[in-house]
Design a protein around this motif. Structure first.
Motif, PDB file in Angstrom:
ATOM      1  N   GLU A 153       9.448   4.382  -5.549  1.00 31.88           N
ATOM      2  CA  GLU A 153       8.185   5.024  -5.175  1.00 31.88           C
ATOM      3  C   GLU A 153       6.994   4.497  -5.960  1.00 31.88           C
ATOM      4  O   GLU A 153       5.847   4.829  -5.652  1.00 31.88           O
ATOM      5  CB  GLU A 153       8.303   6.540  -5.352  1.00 31.88           C
ATOM      6  CG  GLU A 153       9.192   7.225  -4.335  1.00 31.88           C
ATOM      7  CD  GLU A 153      10.667   7.147  -4.705  1.00 31.88           C
ATOM      8  OE1 GLU A 153      11.512   7.606  -3.914  1.00 31.88           O
ATOM      9  OE2 GLU A 153      10.992   6.613  -5.800  1.00 31.88           O
ATOM     10  N   GLN A 154       7.241   3.683  -6.973  1.00 32.66           N
ATOM     11  CA  GLN A 154       6.148   3.072  -7.743  1.00 32.66           C
ATOM     12  C   GLN A 154       5.632   1.792  -7.090  1.00 32.66           C
ATOM     13  O   GLN A 154       4.637   1.225  -7.533  1.00 32.66           O
ATOM     14  CB  GLN A 154       6.627   2.771  -9.163  1.00 32.66           C
ATOM     15  CG  GLN A 154       6.936   4.010  -9.984  1.00 32.66           C
ATOM     16  CD  GLN A 154       7.518   3.667 -11.351  1.00 32.66           C
ATOM     17  OE1 GLN A 154       8.585   3.063 -11.472  1.00 32.66           O
ATOM     18  NE2 GLN A 154       6.806   4.042 -12.396  1.00 32.66           N
ATOM     19  N   LYS A 155       6.283   1.361  -6.024  1.00 36.67           N
ATOM     20  CA  LYS A 155       5.854   0.151  -5.339  1.00 36.67           C
ATOM     21  C   LYS A 155       4.639   0.432  -4.456  1.00 36.67           C
ATOM     22  O   LYS A 155       4.441   1.550  -3.989  1.00 36.67           O
ATOM     23  CB  LYS A 155       6.995  -0.405  -4.475  1.00 36.67           C
ATOM     24  CG  LYS A 155       8.215  -0.855  -5.262  1.00 36.67           C
ATOM     25  CD  LYS A 155       9.254  -1.471  -4.342  1.00 36.67           C
ATOM     26  CE  LYS A 155      10.455  -1.969  -5.124  1.00 36.67           C
ATOM     27  NZ  LYS A 155      11.425  -2.683  -4.271  1.00 36.67           N
ATOM     28  N   TYR A 156       3.836  -0.580  -4.223  1.00 38.69           N
ATOM     29  CA  TYR A 156       2.694  -0.449  -3.326  1.00 38.69           C
ATOM     30  C   TYR A 156       2.399  -1.784  -2.654  1.00 38.69           C
ATOM     31  O   TYR A 156       2.762  -2.850  -3.151  1.00 38.69           O
ATOM     32  CB  TYR A 156       1.453   0.052  -4.067  1.00 38.69           C
ATOM     33  CG  TYR A 156       0.932  -0.882  -5.146  1.00 38.69           C
ATOM     34  CD1 TYR A 156       0.033  -1.907  -4.838  1.00 38.69           C
ATOM     35  CD2 TYR A 156       1.341  -0.750  -6.470  1.00 38.69           C
ATOM     36  CE1 TYR A 156      -0.440  -2.767  -5.811  1.00 38.69           C
ATOM     37  CE2 TYR A 156       0.868  -1.601  -7.458  1.00 38.69           C
ATOM     38  CZ  TYR A 156      -0.019  -2.603  -7.126  1.00 38.69           C
ATOM     39  OH  TYR A 156      -0.494  -3.467  -8.096  1.00 38.69           O
ATOM     40  N   SER A 157       1.779  -1.706  -1.511  1.00 38.56           N
ATOM     41  CA  SER A 157       1.313  -2.892  -0.789  1.00 38.56           C
ATOM     42  C   SER A 157      -0.206  -2.859  -0.722  1.00 38.56           C
ATOM     43  O   SER A 157      -0.824  -1.812  -0.936  1.00 38.56           O
ATOM     44  CB  SER A 157       1.885  -2.925   0.636  1.00 38.56           C
ATOM     45  OG  SER A 157       3.284  -2.989   0.629  1.00 38.56           O
ATOM     46  N   ARG A 158      -0.808  -3.980  -0.390  1.00 42.46           N
ATOM     47  CA  ARG A 158      -2.266  -4.030  -0.268  1.00 42.46           C
ATOM     48  C   ARG A 158      -2.674  -5.207   0.602  1.00 42.46           C
ATOM     49  O   ARG A 158      -1.938  -6.199   0.731  1.00 42.46           O
ATOM     50  CB  ARG A 158      -2.922  -4.154  -1.648  1.00 42.46           C
ATOM     51  CG  ARG A 158      -2.529  -5.439  -2.352  1.00 42.46           C
ATOM     52  CD  ARG A 158      -3.011  -5.524  -3.781  1.00 42.46           C
ATOM     53  NE  ARG A 158      -2.667  -6.856  -4.301  1.00 42.46           N
ATOM     54  CZ  ARG A 158      -3.466  -7.634  -5.007  1.00 42.46           C
ATOM     55  NH1 ARG A 158      -4.693  -7.225  -5.309  1.00 42.46           N
ATOM     56  NH2 ARG A 158      -3.086  -8.813  -5.429  1.00 42.46           N
ATOM     57  N   ALA A 159      -3.833  -5.087   1.207  1.00 42.66           N
ATOM     58  CA  ALA A 159      -4.502  -6.228   1.815  1.00 42.66           C
ATOM     59  C   ALA A 159      -5.395  -6.810   0.728  1.00 42.66           C
ATOM     60  O   ALA A 159      -6.035  -6.068  -0.019  1.00 42.66           O
ATOM     61  CB  ALA A 159      -5.337  -5.783   3.009  1.00 42.66           C
ATOM     62  N   VAL A 160      -5.430  -8.123   0.625  1.00 43.52           N
ATOM     63  CA  VAL A 160      -6.186  -8.751  -0.456  1.00 43.52           C
ATOM     64  C   VAL A 160      -6.856 -10.026   0.050  1.00 43.52           C
ATOM     65  O   VAL A 160      -6.373 -10.688   0.968  1.00 43.52           O
ATOM     66  CB  VAL A 160      -5.259  -9.052  -1.669  1.00 43.52           C
ATOM     67  CG1 VAL A 160      -4.125  -9.975  -1.251  1.00 43.52           C
ATOM     68  CG2 VAL A 160      -6.030  -9.629  -2.852  1.00 43.52           C
ATOM     69  N   GLU A 161      -7.983 -10.326  -0.549  1.00 42.58           N
ATOM     70  CA  GLU A 161      -8.759 -11.528  -0.204  1.00 42.58           C
ATOM     71  C   GLU A 161      -8.934 -12.364  -1.471  1.00 42.58           C
ATOM     72  O   GLU A 161      -9.250 -11.825  -2.538  1.00 42.58           O
ATOM     73  CB  GLU A 161     -10.116 -11.094   0.354  1.00 42.58           C
ATOM     74  CG  GLU A 161     -10.977 -12.195   0.924  1.00 42.58           C
ATOM     75  CD  GLU A 161     -12.316 -11.642   1.395  1.00 42.58           C
ATOM     76  OE1 GLU A 161     -12.452 -11.361   2.589  1.00 42.58           O
ATOM     77  OE2 GLU A 161     -13.227 -11.470   0.539  1.00 42.58           O
TER      78      GLU A 161
END
Length: 259
Positions: A152-160
């Protein structure tokens, strides 16, 4: 890498996932010689120099020329051989100052992408000179070359990212999703794509809760104004069953069809 995050054996009850030694080639979760060491999941063409940007899910983002030689590598510098280490881009801040990084972690907001998808040149910029801008869906598995104590400590993101090919540097210019944590985390697949007509980014975090057997998998679709990170549109699409794993989503203009 989390073996369940490669979509080869999503058995939520499995206590261990065994890899057969009699498969010298093929799509297996290990990344050794003869295995699925790259896992290419996107290609972006750069007409300014006839270059090709590849998203290698298990390695990072790499640009090669028509001569098949590596131009640059956007990934943590850990583990690269001497031949490739000099191609690894150096993280800098908005003023061009080098960012201190150690053990695959950097100071400030900069981070590389981990098991990413859709590493594309973004039409938000012209990308005609030596400075290129790419948008990436950073899935986040194996972030920092480790697995957290709790999934549950994982995360995703959109990044530039802004890449200066002459200087060999990379600057992170925008991100979205980190603040949402595990509720936006997609262990596999997904997409971020620039929408010219709206000047927004369309994002599909395609398999949220894939690693939570007690929750229905869902695809989170959002449209973001990158200047403010205001959400212009959001929709959750729930899977009909635990086996319904999504790959990606895209915006389709109905006006292009001849009814």
């Amino acid at each position: 890498l989390d073996a369940r995050a490669v979509c080869l054996n999503i058995d939520m009850d499995a206590k261990e996932i065994k890899i057969s030694d009699d498969l010298p080639f093929g799509d297996v979760t290990s990344t050794g010689t003869g295995r699925n060491w790259a896992h290419v999941n996107s290609i972006s063409y750069d007409p300014s120099d006839d270059g090709i940007i590849l998203s290698l899910r298990h390695q990072g983002i790499v640009k090669i020329g028509r001569d098949k030689k590596v131009k640059w590598i956007l990934a943590s510098p850990e583990g690269w051989s001497a031949d490739f280490k000099e191609k690894v881009l150096v993280p800098v801040d908005k003023n061009g100052n080098k960012i201190k990084c150690e053990n695959s972690k950097c100071e400030g907001d900069f981070d590389w992408s981990w098991t990413q998808h859709t590493a594309w040149l973004t039409p938000r910029y012209d990308n005609k000179g030596s400075v290129k801008h790419i948008s990436v869906f950073d899935n986040g598995d194996g972030r920092g070359m480790e697995q957290p104590a709790l999934k549950e400590q994982k995360y995703s993101r959109a990044v530039e990212y802004k890449i200066d090919e002459k200087k060999g540097t990379v600057e992170q210019t925008w991100e979205f999703g980190k603040e949402r944590g595990f509720d936006f985390y997609s262990a596999v697949t997904s997409v971020v794509e620039w929408q010219k007509d709206k000047s927004t980014y369309f994002i599909s975090s395609s398999n949220v809760y894939l690693l939570k057997p007690d929750k229905t998998i869902k695809m989170v679709l959002v449209e973001i104004d990158p200047k403010t990170n205001d959400v212009k549109f959001e929709m959750d699409v729930e899977s009909a069953s635990r086996d319904d794993v999504a790959y990606r989503a895209m915006v389709i203009d109905p006006n292009i069809f001849d009814y």
